[in-house]
Design a protein around this motif. Structure first.
Motif, short mmCIF file in Angstrom:
data_model
loop_
_atom_site.label_atom_id
_atom_site.label_comp_id
_atom_site.label_asym_id
_atom_site.label_seq_id
_atom_site.Cartn_x
_atom_site.Cartn_y
_atom_site.Cartn_z
N PHE A 72 56.14 -10.56 -54.72
CA PHE A 72 57.09 -9.51 -54.02
C PHE A 72 56.63 -9.20 -52.51
N ALA A 73 55.39 -10.13 -52.25
CA ALA A 73 54.68 -9.69 -50.73
C ALA A 73 55.61 -9.76 -49.60
N GLY A 74 56.47 -11.10 -49.91
CA GLY A 74 57.32 -11.29 -48.62
C GLY A 74 58.43 -10.28 -48.51
N VAL A 75 58.99 -9.66 -49.71
CA VAL A 75 59.97 -8.66 -49.24
C VAL A 75 59.23 -7.32 -48.74
N ALA A 76 58.09 -7.08 -49.51
CA ALA A 76 57.43 -5.91 -49.01
C ALA A 76 56.98 -5.89 -47.39
N LEU A 77 56.66 -7.24 -46.88
CA LEU A 77 56.33 -7.35 -45.49
C LEU A 77 57.55 -7.29 -44.50
N ASP A 78 58.74 -7.77 -45.16
CA ASP A 78 59.81 -7.81 -44.55
C ASP A 78 60.44 -6.29 -44.06
N ILE A 79 60.29 -5.32 -45.14
CA ILE A 79 60.48 -4.15 -44.95
C ILE A 79 59.25 -3.04 -43.99
N LEU A 80 58.26 -3.59 -44.35
CA LEU A 80 57.11 -2.97 -43.60
C LEU A 80 57.10 -3.30 -42.12
N TYR A 81 57.53 -4.54 -41.64
CA TYR A 81 57.57 -4.97 -40.44
C TYR A 81 58.59 -4.04 -39.69
N LEU A 145 60.87 0.12 -51.36
CA LEU A 145 60.23 -1.06 -52.04
C LEU A 145 60.53 -0.81 -53.45
N ASP A 146 60.40 0.39 -53.88
CA ASP A 146 60.50 0.59 -55.37
C ASP A 146 62.06 0.40 -55.74
N ARG A 147 62.71 0.91 -54.85
CA ARG A 147 64.35 0.74 -55.22
C ARG A 147 64.42 -1.01 -55.46
N VAL A 148 63.88 -1.70 -54.45
CA VAL A 148 64.28 -2.98 -54.59
C VAL A 148 63.60 -3.61 -55.80
N ALA A 149 62.25 -3.14 -55.97
CA ALA A 149 61.70 -3.58 -57.58
C ALA A 149 62.49 -3.12 -58.75
N SER A 150 63.18 -2.22 -58.76
CA SER A 150 63.86 -1.66 -59.79
C SER A 150 65.11 -2.50 -60.26
N ARG A 151 65.68 -3.22 -58.82
CA ARG A 151 66.83 -3.97 -59.26
C ARG A 151 66.63 -5.50 -59.57
N ARG A 153 65.62 -8.30 -61.84
CA ARG A 153 66.06 -8.57 -63.24
C ARG A 153 64.96 -9.08 -64.17
N PHE A 154 63.77 -9.63 -63.74
CA PHE A 154 62.68 -9.88 -64.50
C PHE A 154 61.67 -8.86 -64.55
N ALA A 155 60.74 -8.81 -65.82
CA ALA A 155 59.91 -7.84 -65.89
C ALA A 155 58.70 -7.96 -64.61
N ASN A 156 58.32 -6.98 -64.28
CA ASN A 156 57.48 -7.01 -63.04
C ASN A 156 56.71 -5.67 -62.82
N ARG A 157 55.54 -6.06 -61.93
CA ARG A 157 54.74 -4.83 -61.90
C ARG A 157 54.77 -4.31 -60.27
N PHE A 158 55.77 -4.61 -59.59
CA PHE A 158 55.99 -4.62 -58.13
C PHE A 158 56.09 -2.99 -57.76
N THR A 159 56.58 -2.20 -58.38
CA THR A 159 56.77 -0.73 -58.44
C THR A 159 55.22 -0.27 -57.99
N GLY A 160 55.31 0.57 -56.79
CA GLY A 160 53.94 1.03 -56.65
C GLY A 160 53.16 0.18 -55.33
N ILE A 161 53.78 -0.95 -55.10
CA ILE A 161 53.36 -1.75 -53.94
C ILE A 161 52.81 -0.91 -52.73
N ILE A 162 53.37 0.15 -52.51
CA ILE A 162 53.06 0.80 -51.24
C ILE A 162 51.63 1.23 -51.56
N ASP A 163 51.10 1.39 -52.55
CA ASP A 163 49.55 1.65 -52.71
C ASP A 163 48.59 0.61 -52.10
N GLU A 164 49.05 -0.80 -52.40
CA GLU A 164 48.31 -1.75 -51.62
C GLU A 164 48.64 -2.00 -50.14
#
Length: 197
Positions: A72-81, A145-151, A153-164
């Motif tokens: 999920f890092a690429g998505v996180a970086l897109d928004i963080l940038y 990012l949590d909203r994106v993660a919630s959408r 479709r596969f099981a993931n632990r991406f929610t909370g990536i802001i902590d990293e």
């Protein structure tokens, strides 16, 4: 890159800026009816994404994320940038930041006829809820990012990536500040630079 950075880097016309967001909505698009300046923005978007995905500073940033979230890092970086661009705006632009954001919102509202329906829905939300302005606050990056993660479709632990992101914020910011001037130079030279990417 995310929507703000794409519009910021796009060729300087309303149609190209609309096209720079259309680059995320191309599935099923009838290319025969896309005006040339909008198409220029779409091509610019795609070239910027290729340059970004291959850049050593971006790859180094992705490696800072845990294994369970790296996908999920690429998505996180897109928004963080977008956040870092807003934080360091004066380093990269002579435009007043708020004037630029208002201008883009006005262009999106006045060019909805150029957009597929799904893009029109997203850009209306973008303007109504001032996504670009909200990205100035790192907490709002986490919510986005949590909203994106919630959408997803596969099981993931991406929610909370802001902590990293918070744990690695200084290093991520350093990578961004090393990367973005090179991306901006590439974007300003496009399409000539596309042959060198």
């Amino acid at each position: 890159m995310n929507h703000l950075a794409h519009t910021f880097l796009a060729p300087d016309s309303p149609e190209a800026r609309v096209g720079s967001i259309l680059g995320d909505f191309t599935r099923g698009l009838d290319w025969d009816h896309v005006p040339s300046p909008v198409l220029e923005g779409v091509r610019h978007h795609l070239a910027v994404d290729v340059f970004t995905d291959q850049h050593p500073q971006v790859l180094a940033s992705k490696s800072l994320f845990s294994r369970e979230r790296r996908r999920f890092a690429g998505v996180a970086l897109d928004i963080l940038y977008d956040h870092f661009l807003l934080r360091h705006w004066e380093q990269f632009s002579d435009w007043d930041k708020n004037t630029f954001i208002r201008t883009v919102y006005q262009e999106l509202q006045s060019h909805q006829a150029l957009m597929p329906d799904n893009m029109a829905v997203v850009t209306r939300r973008m303007v109504e809820h001032d996504w670009f302005g909200a990205y100035q606050d790192l907490d709002n990056i986490g919510y986005a990012l949590d909203r994106v993660a919630s959408r997803i479709r596969f099981a993931n632990r991406f929610t909370g990536i802001i902590d990293e992101i918070r744990a690695n914020e200084s290093e991520l910011e350093e990578h961004f500040l090393a990367f973005f001037p090179e991306l901006q130079a590439f974007a300003n030279r496009y399409p000539e630079s596309s042959h060198q990417a």
